[in-house]
Design an enzyme around this catalytic site. Structure first.
Site, mmCIF file in Angstrom:
data_model
loop_
_atom_site.group_PDB
_atom_site.id
_atom_site.type_symbol
_atom_site.label_atom_id
_atom_site.label_comp_id
_atom_site.label_asym_id
_atom_site.label_seq_id
_atom_site.Cartn_x
_atom_site.Cartn_y
_atom_site.Cartn_z
ATOM 1 N N GLU A 1 -8.596 -8.414 -40.710
ATOM 2 C CA GLU A 1 -9.233 -7.252 -40.059
ATOM 3 C C GLU A 1 -9.272 -6.087 -41.034
ATOM 4 O O GLU A 1 -8.290 -5.814 -41.734
ATOM 5 C CB GLU A 1 -8.446 -6.762 -38.830
ATOM 6 C CG GLU A 1 -8.619 -7.588 -37.591
ATOM 7 C CD GLU A 1 -7.836 -7.038 -36.406
ATOM 8 O OE1 GLU A 1 -7.631 -5.803 -36.297
ATOM 9 O OE2 GLU A 1 -7.410 -7.866 -35.579
ATOM 10 N N HIS B 1 -3.907 -12.561 -28.720
ATOM 11 C CA HIS B 1 -4.305 -11.231 -29.195
ATOM 12 C C HIS B 1 -4.098 -10.237 -28.040
ATOM 13 O O HIS B 1 -5.059 -9.832 -27.377
ATOM 14 C CB HIS B 1 -5.757 -11.272 -29.669
ATOM 15 C CG HIS B 1 -6.173 -10.096 -30.507
ATOM 16 N ND1 HIS B 1 -6.742 -10.219 -31.755
ATOM 17 C CD2 HIS B 1 -6.107 -8.759 -30.289
ATOM 18 C CE1 HIS B 1 -7.016 -9.015 -32.258
ATOM 19 N NE2 HIS B 1 -6.636 -8.109 -31.377
ATOM 20 N N TYR C 1 -5.913 -1.072 -42.067
ATOM 21 C CA TYR C 1 -6.788 0.027 -41.639
ATOM 22 C C TYR C 1 -6.559 1.325 -42.396
ATOM 23 O O TYR C 1 -7.499 2.033 -42.695
ATOM 24 C CB TYR C 1 -6.625 0.296 -40.125
ATOM 25 C CG TYR C 1 -7.271 -0.772 -39.286
ATOM 26 C CD1 TYR C 1 -8.621 -0.714 -38.984
ATOM 27 C CD2 TYR C 1 -6.539 -1.860 -38.821
ATOM 28 C CE1 TYR C 1 -9.242 -1.704 -38.237
ATOM 29 C CE2 TYR C 1 -7.146 -2.863 -38.066
ATOM 30 C CZ TYR C 1 -8.497 -2.777 -37.779
ATOM 31 O OH TYR C 1 -9.106 -3.768 -37.051
ATOM 32 N N ARG D 1 -13.808 -15.046 -36.685
ATOM 33 C CA ARG D 1 -12.458 -15.024 -36.107
ATOM 34 C C ARG D 1 -12.540 -14.507 -34.678
ATOM 35 O O ARG D 1 -13.074 -13.416 -34.441
ATOM 36 C CB ARG D 1 -11.553 -14.112 -36.941
ATOM 37 C CG ARG D 1 -10.178 -13.943 -36.323
ATOM 38 C CD ARG D 1 -9.227 -13.073 -37.144
ATOM 39 N NE ARG D 1 -8.029 -12.868 -36.367
ATOM 40 C CZ ARG D 1 -7.446 -11.692 -36.126
ATOM 41 N NH1 ARG D 1 -7.921 -10.582 -36.669
ATOM 42 N NH2 ARG D 1 -6.379 -11.617 -35.366
ATOM 43 N N ASN E 1 -4.079 -7.445 -41.615
ATOM 44 C CA ASN E 1 -4.988 -6.478 -40.996
ATOM 45 C C ASN E 1 -4.675 -5.117 -41.608
ATOM 46 O O ASN E 1 -3.555 -4.616 -41.479
ATOM 47 C CB ASN E 1 -4.762 -6.385 -39.479
ATOM 48 C CG ASN E 1 -5.115 -7.673 -38.744
ATOM 49 O OD1 ASN E 1 -5.658 -8.610 -39.331
ATOM 50 N ND2 ASN E 1 -4.811 -7.717 -37.469
ATOM 51 N N GLU F 1 -0.859 -9.164 -34.757
ATOM 52 C CA GLU F 1 -0.148 -7.888 -34.854
ATOM 53 C C GLU F 1 1.074 -7.786 -33.943
ATOM 54 O O GLU F 1 1.122 -6.937 -33.030
ATOM 55 C CB GLU F 1 -1.114 -6.728 -34.583
ATOM 56 C CG GLU F 1 -2.257 -6.688 -35.572
ATOM 57 C CD GLU F 1 -3.123 -5.427 -35.460
ATOM 58 O OE1 GLU F 1 -2.969 -4.677 -34.486
ATOM 59 O OE2 GLU F 1 -3.940 -5.198 -36.362
#
Ligand code: PNW
Length: 494
Positions: free
Chosen positions: A397, A141, A330, A96, A328, A186
């Site tokens: 991600e 991005h 985290y 990606r 994504n 995002e």
């Protein structure tokens, strides 16, 4: 082609519920992710126009750690062959990366196309395919062409049109070979950090309105691009288009407190659902956002809600504009209800939720915000399954940073990856979540936005002091290679 995973989600006969032994589904996408500004360098090479990150990083004043910039970073614009070696060494099935909008269209419009930029991405895409690696391409991005920001950026409806034209150009130019597209990476981070707090480019500080307005336009831009693909390109090209949404998982601080339970729901409501509800469900914002922001705006003396409204036509256009779910993930937070009585408008105030990190959770050494909570991902995946009608999910991600200088032996960090992959197996086999792939952030150590080079997320170490920018695998890269080759976690004793 990545559509539905071909295996069923039931327990495979050979899985004895020791997850160490369970395989990932056949055709599982094993990837790593990067983004243009963070790795390419060549910020003004060969006719590239400036983006908001070029401008932001060039402004003095410690907006970025030690005033570092992405001018050179990993120099992937000239060292693509080195990146390809890393990708091949890992045995990735998918890679990606993002296109730099202003490398392709220097002023953001299709009025002028920079052929050198087109050539670069053609080389990247063709060499991936020649090596049987499927490209997943992010159109945008964080690096808006500066010319568009000068005309209002994401606060302006003109950017919606410009994005749609850019997307059309990219589908037309690369879509014969690229079958997995992400429109925007995002939008939450762009809205909150770019247009609300101003911590990231373009550095706009408009608390209480900036995030909502920019997000409104990004949702419209995403929907327009999806329709362009659907109407003009899908039949011939047969690809899939989505948007990469980030979210924490949220747990109530006091598990038995109804107020904290509601606040935890709002934490996700004001992050993931802000975008996923309109795009995957009904074309409109979550009820909790509409009611909270409207009530708070009223209290603060605004004539109407600070949250913009979609027209009925816009709702129809936005609804159902994603072909898979791209997540994504985290970290996880504990959430406390917090009354917000202050007269100052702010999107965090509207949420009335305070986030707390459990002190028992380890924190990634390179990012103070990144508490390591692998089980939070399983909860979030289950939430997405239950809320958004059991979509196919790519984890686009996930990663853990080390602070600079980072040891090549990062066994501790690999343990975080292992635990995360185990949670994904539980999501697949116990919770019946349709996880189709997993992408590590990131292939390489790179320019980590406001943290510059102090935070290293790579599977490969990059020596930024050495002009050759050598890429060297961390232990995590070597371990990830084994997982990919076997399509399962290796038994620690085997
Ligand atoms: C993502 N947070 O951003 C981005 O997509 C990447 O470009 C970035 O390098 C990566 O995560 C690591 O930070 C985030 O504050 C930025 O929670 C900030 C947050 C989360 C993700």
């Amino acid at each position: 082609m990545a559509s539905t995973p071909s295996t069923t989600l039931a327990t495979p006969a050979y899985c004895n519920w020791n997850l160490e032994d369970a395989s990932f589904p056949e055709q599982f996408a094993w990837g790593a992710s990067t983004s243009a500004y963070q790795i390419e360098g060549g910020w003004d090479a060969d006719g590239k126009g400036p983006s908001i990150w070029d401008t932001f990083a060039h402004q003095a004043g410690e907006r970025v750690f030690e005033n570092q910039t992405g001018d050179v970073t990993c120099s992937s614009y000239t060292l693509w062959e080195e990146d390809l070696k890393c990708i091949k060494q890992l045995g990735l099935t998918h890679y990606r990366f993002s296109l730099s909008w202003s490398r392709l269209l220097p002023d953001g419009t299709t009025g002028f196309v920079n052929q050198k930029g087109v050539d670069y991405y053609n080389t990247v895409i063709d060499s991936l395919l020649a090596n049987k690696v499927t490209p997943m391409v992010t159109l945008y991005h964080f690096d808006l062409p500066q010319c568009l920001e000068d005309r209002g950026g994401w606060r302006s409806g003109a950017t919606v049109e410009a994005f749609d034209a850019y997307a059309h150009f990219c589908f037309r130019t690369f879509g014969d070979r690229v079958k997995l597209w992400l429109t925007i990476n995002e939008p939450y981070v762009i809205a909150e950090l770019g247009y609300e707090t101003g911590i990231m480019a373009p550095g706009i500080k408009e608390p209480g309105t900036g995030a909502y307005l920019s997000a409104h336009n990004m949702i419209k831009a995403h929907a327009a691009a999806w329709h362009t693909y659907d109407e003009v390109f899908r039949k011939q090209q047969g690809g899939l288009v989505s948007i990469a949404l980030n979210s924490d998982w949220a747990e109530p601080f006091h598990p038995n407190s109804p107020a904290d339970q509601e606040a935890a729901k709002r934490h996700i409501g004001f992050c993931l659902d802000w975008f996923a509800t309109p795009i995957f469900m009904n074309g409109d914002y979550p009820v909790v956002m509409k009611s909270k922001i409207s009530a708070m705006s009223k209290k603060q003396g605004y004539p109407s809600s600070r949250l913009p409204e979609f027209t009925p036509e816009e709702k129809m256009t936005i609804k159902g504009t994603a072909d898979f779910f791209a997540l994504n993930y985290y970290t996880t937070r504990k959430i406390k209800h917090q009354d917000y009585a202050c007269g100052q408008p702010s999107s965090t105030g509207d949420k009335e939720a305070e986030q707390v990190t459990d002190p028992s959770w380890p924190v990634a050494t390179g990012s103070s915000w990144l508490a390591v909570v692998p089980w939070g991902l399983r909860h979030l995946l289950k939430y997405i399954k239950d809320t958004y009608n059991h979509p196919i999910i790519y984890i686009t991600e996930n990663g853990f940073s080390q602070s600079d200088p980072a040891p090549l032996d990062d066994s501790r960090r690999w343990e975080y990856f292992r635990l995360t992959l185990q949670e994904i197996l539980k999501a697949i086999y116990i919770d019946d979540v349709r996880v189709a792939g997993y992408f590590v952030w990131s292939l390489l150590d790179n320019f980590e936005w406001t943290c510059g080079y102090s935070s290293r997320f790579g599977l490969f170490h990059v020596d930024f002091e050495n002009a050759a920018l050598p890429r060297v695998p961390y232990t995590s890269a070597i371990e990830y290679t084994k997982v990919i080759a076997n399509n399962r976690l290796m038994n620690l004793h085997g």
